[in-house]
Design a protein around this motif. Structure first.
Motif, PDB file in Angstrom:
ATOM      1  N   ARG A 104      -1.050 -16.145  24.707  1.00 37.57           N
ATOM      2  CA  ARG A 104      -0.731 -17.333  25.499  1.00 37.57           C
ATOM      3  C   ARG A 104       0.633 -17.898  25.104  1.00 37.57           C
ATOM      4  N   HIS A 105       0.887 -17.954  23.821  1.00 39.31           N
ATOM      5  CA  HIS A 105       2.169 -18.492  23.343  1.00 39.31           C
ATOM      6  C   HIS A 105       3.334 -17.622  23.818  1.00 39.31           C
ATOM      7  N   THR A 106       3.160 -16.315  23.771  1.00 37.99           N
ATOM      8  CA  THR A 106       4.228 -15.390  24.172  1.00 37.99           C
ATOM      9  C   THR A 106       4.598 -15.566  25.638  1.00 37.99           C
ATOM     10  N   LEU A 107       3.607 -15.837  26.455  1.00 41.93           N
ATOM     11  CA  LEU A 107       3.830 -15.930  27.900  1.00 41.93           C
ATOM     12  C   LEU A 107       3.981 -17.369  28.387  1.00 41.93           C
ATOM     13  N   ALA A 108       4.070 -18.316  27.445  1.00 39.47           N
ATOM     14  CA  ALA A 108       4.025 -19.733  27.830  1.00 39.47           C
ATOM     15  C   ALA A 108       5.289 -20.227  28.506  1.00 39.47           C
ATOM     16  N   ASP A 109       6.423 -19.575  28.228  1.00 43.37           N
ATOM     17  CA  ASP A 109       7.698 -20.052  28.776  1.00 43.37           C
ATOM     18  C   ASP A 109       8.100 -19.160  29.944  1.00 43.37           C
ATOM     19  N   PRO A 110       7.879 -19.599  31.172  1.00 41.44           N
ATOM     20  CA  PRO A 110       8.185 -18.751  32.327  1.00 41.44           C
ATOM     21  C   PRO A 110       9.665 -18.420  32.447  1.00 41.44           C
ATOM     22  N   LYS A 111      10.540 -19.289  31.950  1.00 39.19           N
ATOM     23  CA  LYS A 111      11.978 -19.017  32.020  1.00 39.19           C
ATOM     24  C   LYS A 111      12.341 -17.825  31.143  1.00 39.19           C
ATOM     25  N   LYS A 112      11.825 -17.826  29.895  1.00 36.84           N
ATOM     26  CA  LYS A 112      12.070 -16.691  29.001  1.00 36.84           C
ATOM     27  C   LYS A 112      11.486 -15.410  29.587  1.00 36.84           C
TER      28      LYS A 112
END
Length: 456
Positions: A327-335
């Motif tokens: 979840r943390h890895t995919l949490a930033d849609p911009k990244k």
């Protein structure tokens, strides 16, 4: 070695015969061994050849050709590898050793035990030659000498000594002072090159960009120009860490010999392509680099395969299985969008450069972070290259014949008389289905069978 029970009984019988033959040679020099009835994928990009024999004598390939045309010496051992494909051992032009262990990265991992573990894993996955492209400590020279002499463990080893980075900039790794130079002036840069040249590295590495705007400073043109000039004065080529099209153009104009990553911010244009071709520079895409930032968190089916899971240390396997980490890895849609677009741009640029006839090598940046997994990353790179539009034969050629040529090695990378018997034996036909490169049954290095199936 064992063949999985789920295979057919006919396959099991053939596998048992293969195992018996290979077991006899495990750990011993293959003075005269014939790999019979194989499909040869020679590493040149040429079509595969069916029903062929590879004769190995004293660490080298003595002959290769149709079964009926290869004369075997008296007493030669014959291994019936019907249904198998044999290709050259894979060659990495861009990896790093001793940077990671488990889920951690840092100078504490640069030790003999950890590096040898990684070299064994590369070898087990069919990567028989590895280039550690910078961030190497004093131990590197000893390990490289041992590898070249045949007394080392795992894959053969080449590399770029410490490398040259940027004060308060790239690379943003926790490394010891003896693993990296960060010169602030042209004279400091030249002095760093002279120190490295005395240790006779295979290449010089520079980190130029700001890691896609995540760092405050880039390497100044006068610094990398001084590094390139001084390196060339000592007969050394320079490999540059890049991201942007503009930097790539400036580096090639300054004389850089290798772009050690693909251009990912923009499509490559005719100006860069023609400059690369005119100067004879090399290009390494490292497609797996950006994908590795996020793909494991998305859990595609292949992340559950034994071939992938066997490459993971326990701590890393636990991290990838942790829902909170995903979840943390995919949490930033911009990244996430930047990483995904980086892969797509990189793939399109690779295809265009190959089609244009540029010199393209092979690498993944494996070992630079825990998510760039030694051995497995190279097979994933093959798949990503095919997904980019290359044929399987083109992708294999990048990882074998081309990769050897980038390093200036004429003794490996292709299956031909006189070459080192560094070979990968796989089930199926990776010249048609690149995923078959993962069906490893044996790895040979310098005429020795050094590893069996990755998947027991």
């Amino acid at each position: 070695m064992t063949i999985p029970a789920k295979r057919t009984s006919r396959r099991c019988l053939a596998g048992a015969l293969l195992v018996a033959g290979l077991a006899a040679s495990f750990g011993a020099a293959a003075d005269s061994v014939a790999l019979r009835h194989v499909r040869v994928i020679d590493g040149t990009g040429s079509a595969s050849r069916e029903n062929s024999t590879i004769l190995i004598e004293n660490e080298r390939i003595a002959a290769v050709g149709p079964d009926a045309q290869v004369t075997l010496p008296e007493g030669a051992r014959e291994l019936d590898l019907s249904g198998r494909s044999v290709l050259p051992g894979l060659i990495s032009n861009h990896s790093h050793l001793g940077m990671t262990d488990g889920t951690g990265a840092g100078a504490q991992n640069y030790n003999r035990g950890n590096i040898e573990r990684q070299l064994r894993q590369f070898q087990r996955y069919g990567v028989t030659t590895v280039t550690s492209l910078g961030l190497n400590g004093p131990l590197f020279q000893r390990l490289r000498a041992e590898a070249h002499s045949g007394i080392g463990v795992g894959a053969d080893l080449f590399g770029a000594d410490r490398g040259i980075g940027v004060p308060e900039g790239a690379p943003p790794m926790n490394v010891a002072p003896e693993q990296l130079y960060r010169p602030a002036t042209e004279e400091e840069a030249r002095a760093a090159v002279r120190e490295m040249a005395a240790r006779k590295p295979d290449l010089i590495k520079i980190w130029v960009d700001d890691f896609n705007h995540t760092l405050s400073y880039k390497m100044k043109p006068e610094i990398y120009t001084a590094v390139i000039d001084e390196s060339h004065a000592h007969g050394l080529r320079v490999a540059a860490h890049v991201y942007y099209l503009d930097d790539a153009k400036k580096l090639i104009a300054a004389g850089a010999d290798i772009l050690a990553h693909g251009v990912r911010d923009l499509p490559v244009d005719n100006e860069l392509i023609e400059a690369i071709k005119a100067t004879g520079a090399w290009y390494i895409s490292t497609l797996d680099l950006d994908e590795a930032f996020y793909v494991f968190a998305t859990q595609p089916e292949w992340t559950q395969t034994p071939f992938f899971r066997q490459a993971l240390q326990p701590a890393l396997a636990a991290q990838l299985d942790d829902p909170a980490w995903r979840r943390h890895t995919l949490a930033d849609p911009k990244k996430l969008a930047i990483w995904e677009q980086g892969v797509k741009t990189n793939q399109a640029n690779l295809k265009r450069l190959v089609e244009a006839g540029a010199k393209v090598g092979f690498g993944t940046d494996s070992g630079a972070t825990p998510l760039r997994i030694p051995g497995f990353a190279e097979h994933r790179e093959l798949q990503l290259a095919v997904d980019a539009g290359l044929t399987p034969l083109q992708a294999i050629a990048l990882a074998t014949g081309n990769a050897a040529a980038l390093l200036g090695l004429d003794d490996r990378g292709v299956i031909a008389p006189g070459k080192r018997a560094d070979l990968l034996v796989v089930a199926g036909d990776p010249s048609q289905t690149i995923a078959d490169s993962q069906k490893i049954e044996a790895v040979w290095q310098q005429g020795r069978e050094v590893s069996g199936p990755v998947v027991p």
